[in-house]
Design a protein around this motif. Structure first.
Motif, PDB file in Angstrom:
ATOM      1  N   LEU A  12      43.055  39.377  40.426  1.00  0.00           N
ATOM      2  CA  LEU A  12      43.385  40.625  41.123  1.00  0.00           C
ATOM      3  C   LEU A  12      42.100  41.240  41.700  1.00  0.00           C
ATOM      4  CD1 LEU A  12      45.831  42.133  38.475  1.00  0.00           C
ATOM      5  CD2 LEU A  12      46.453  40.879  40.533  1.00  0.00           C
ATOM      6  N   PHE A  13      41.436  40.506  42.561  1.00  0.00           N
ATOM      7  CA  PHE A  13      40.124  40.883  43.079  1.00  0.00           C
ATOM      8  C   PHE A  13      40.107  42.347  43.528  1.00  0.00           C
ATOM      9  CE2 PHE A  13      36.555  41.108  45.964  1.00  0.00           C
ATOM     10  CZ  PHE A  13      35.615  40.271  45.367  1.00  0.00           C
ATOM     11  N   HIS A  17      34.899  44.000  41.225  1.00  0.00           N
ATOM     12  CA  HIS A  17      34.416  42.639  41.467  1.00  0.00           C
ATOM     13  C   HIS A  17      33.461  42.610  42.663  1.00  0.00           C
ATOM     14  CE1 HIS A  17      38.362  41.116  39.484  1.00  0.00           C
ATOM     15  NE2 HIS A  17      37.389  41.143  38.594  1.00  0.00           N
ATOM     16  N   ARG A  18      33.865  43.278  43.741  1.00  0.00           N
ATOM     17  CA  ARG A  18      33.030  43.302  44.939  1.00  0.00           C
ATOM     18  C   ARG A  18      31.650  43.899  44.625  1.00  0.00           C
ATOM     19  NH1 ARG A  18      33.715  43.009  50.290  1.00  0.00           N
ATOM     20  NH2 ARG A  18      35.986  42.822  50.047  1.00  0.00           N
ATOM     21  N   ARG A  19      31.634  44.968  43.845  1.00  0.00           N
ATOM     22  CA  ARG A  19      30.364  45.616  43.532  1.00  0.00           C
ATOM     23  C   ARG A  19      29.460  44.690  42.701  1.00  0.00           C
ATOM     24  NH1 ARG A  19      28.912  50.998  43.455  1.00  0.00           N
ATOM     25  NH2 ARG A  19      30.481  51.125  45.106  1.00  0.00           N
ATOM     26  N   GLU A  58      40.022  31.909  46.843  1.00  0.00           N
ATOM     27  CA  GLU A  58      40.159  32.393  48.212  1.00  0.00           C
ATOM     28  C   GLU A  58      39.783  33.876  48.310  1.00  0.00           C
ATOM     29  OE1 GLU A  58      40.356  32.532  52.070  1.00  0.00           O
ATOM     30  OE2 GLU A  58      40.505  30.680  50.896  1.00  0.00           O
ATOM     31  N   ASN A  59      40.121  34.641  47.283  1.00  0.00           N
ATOM     32  CA  ASN A  59      39.764  36.059  47.290  1.00  0.00           C
ATOM     33  C   ASN A  59      38.253  36.258  47.252  1.00  0.00           C
ATOM     34  OD1 ASN A  59      42.425  36.831  47.389  1.00  0.00           O
ATOM     35  ND2 ASN A  59      42.619  37.145  45.175  1.00  0.00           N
ATOM     36  N   GLY A 129      49.489  45.887  40.003  1.00  0.00           N
ATOM     37  CA  GLY A 129      48.198  46.557  40.010  1.00  0.00           C
ATOM     38  C   GLY A 129      47.608  46.641  38.618  1.00  0.00           C
ATOM     39  N   ILE A 130      46.500  47.343  38.515  1.00  0.00           N
ATOM     40  CA  ILE A 130      45.783  47.464  37.254  1.00  0.00           C
ATOM     41  C   ILE A 130      46.319  48.653  36.462  1.00  0.00           C
ATOM     42  CG2 ILE A 130      43.524  47.725  36.189  1.00  0.00           C
ATOM     43  CD1 ILE A 130      43.912  45.121  37.732  1.00  0.00           C
TER      44      ILE A 130
END
Length: 455
Positions: A12-13, A17-19, A58-59, A129-130
């Protein structure tokens, strides 16, 4: 060129995760990202991973932050990857501080502090979602629960509520939670669900308030100390369309579920007796030894769970023989006897008396034996008159086992179910009712001091 590597499930990217990937890139010129397989996640105790490996890869690729993506599928692979890809810096989140120090022989190891408030909760999607989870209480069990929650994908502990601000803030800082509060209403306003790990006498009112507010509730055992209270709580949960689950970790562990299924399948014939013991020596004056504690309140839920699962809930009579030791205000030892039509269940619990913590279910064709500590059920045996028929089974019990109850809780919410066969409302109500009947029977007085020997 400085080469950096990091690893993760990346289920669930989300913005957290991005940070992490952005901050990892700051340590070099080239970033390699290892994405774990479902099988490896299961081996390391990670539960409830929702997306396939290819979707997660892929995410990560779509983020545009990875120069190279590899697959992690086994223990020890990190060392091989570091050498194979010429890695200079290994980067991982602070949740793992110290865990990967051994890699320092191969490259520089960096643990990234978590950015408060930047987490999976920022991408709350309508479908899958989370789950934002609030922690109620900051005691021993809560301190064990939050680290365990990190092994369950799709949920994040975000805040804590205790009556004392200093303890709430210390807990939030220690576990990198987004907020701390002394107001239960404030907590409920900011979360989707609560994990209640407060003293026993607070379980019912706190659970009732959360359910009334439309929040899902995972409540530590015992969820209630009377059958009527338990029934009312589950009725309220059903009325509000939310999940209420009692947190008896044993009920959700893989070994216990398998053990119950085998025993109830007729493998040992008709079960006529279940004897389960859970004792531990508690020193000092912890919560267990306060007036609202004691062996029966603290520990009996575990053996009663086993008895309910193996013999059912249609009990005829409950008898408690309990003992209060000198200087104690609570029952330090208790034996509960549950009489059924054609069967007997025996639960032995103790805080000041130690006994072998095994479980034996006696049947008309054989018996089930689970060695101590049976409540983890990492191994058990079916034994028969003919020893050649004996069978031994093993199973996993990762960490503290608390991840199993949380994974079941989240699964119910995710799939729109309100009842778990692993621990149903009827099971919890049975346990509460049995505790009520047992606690109504006073323990024996303090044992007399030993008589000095005559010289």
């Amino acid at each position: 060129m400085t080469r950096v590597i990091t690893y993760g499930t990346f289920d669930l990217f989300h913005e957290g995760h991005r940070r992490i990937l952005e901050r990892a890139r700051e340590h070099g010129d080239h970033l390699t990202v290892g994405v774990t397989t479902e099988q490896y996640d299961e081996q390391r105790g990670k539960l409830n991973v929702r997306q396939s490996l290819m979707t997660r890869i892929e995410n990560v690729r779509a983020s545009g932050l990875a120069d190279e993506i590899i697959i992690e599928e086994r223990d020890g692979q990190k060392i091989t990857d570091i050498q194979k890809h010429g890695i200079d810096v290994f980067v991982i989140g602070s949740d793992w501080t110290g865990k990967f120090d051994y890699l320092g022989s191969y490259c520089r190891v960096v643990y990234l502090d978590r950015t408060a408030g930047v987490s999976s909760t920022e991408l709350r999607a309508a479908d899958g979602g989370i789950l934002r989870l609030g922690i109620v209480g900051a005691g021993r069990i809560a301190r064990r629960f939050v680290p365990e929650s990190k092994y369950v994908s799709g949920v994040e502990a975000v805040g804590v509520c205790t009556p004392h601000r200093s303890s709430a803030e210390a807990f939030a800082a220690a576990h990198e939670l987004s907020f701390a509060t002394t107001s239960y209403d404030d907590l409920l306003d900011r979360v989707d669900a609560v994990y209640i790990a407060s003293p026993h006498d607070a379980h019912v009112p706190q659970t009732r308030a959360a359910l009334a507010a439309g929040k899902h509730v995972l409540c530590e055992k015992p969820i209630a100390l009377t059958g009527a209270d338990a029934e009312q709580l589950y009725a309220l949960a059903a009325d509000r369309g939310v999940v209420l689950l009692e947190a008896i970790k044993t009920a959700y562990s893989p070994g216990f579920v398998q053990m119950v299924a085998l025993a109830r399948s007729g493998s040992i014939g008709e079960i006529r007796s279940v004897q389960a013991t859970f004792t531990k020596l508690v020193e000092g004056n912890p919560r267990e030894r306060h007036a609202d504690g004691g062996s029966t309140r603290e520990l009996a839920s575990y053996p009663l769970l086993a008895i309910a699962k193996l013999l059912g809930t249609d009990v005829r009579d409950v008898q408690r023989d309990a003992l209060t030791l000198p200087g104690s205000e609570i029952d330090d030892y208790a034996r509960l006897t549950l009489r059924y039509d054609g069967a007997i269940g025996t639960a032995v619990v103790g805080l000041g008396v130690k006994a072998e913590g095994d479980l034996v279910a006696a049947g008309t064709a054989g018996y089930l034996y689970v060695p101590a500590p049976w409540w983890k059920a990492e191994a058990f045996e079916l034994r028969f008159e003919d020893p050649s028929r004996n069978r031994r089974y093993t199973s996993r019990f990762d960490g503290e086992g608390l991840r199993y109850e949380l994974a079941e809780f989240l699964s119910l919410i995710t799939h729109g179910r309100t009842s778990s066969y692993k621990l149903s409302a009827a099971d919890s109500t049975f346990i509460a009712s049995t505790l009520e009947q047992a606690l109504a029977q006073p323990p024996l007085g303090a044992a007399p001091a030993p008589v000095a020997a005559i010289a």
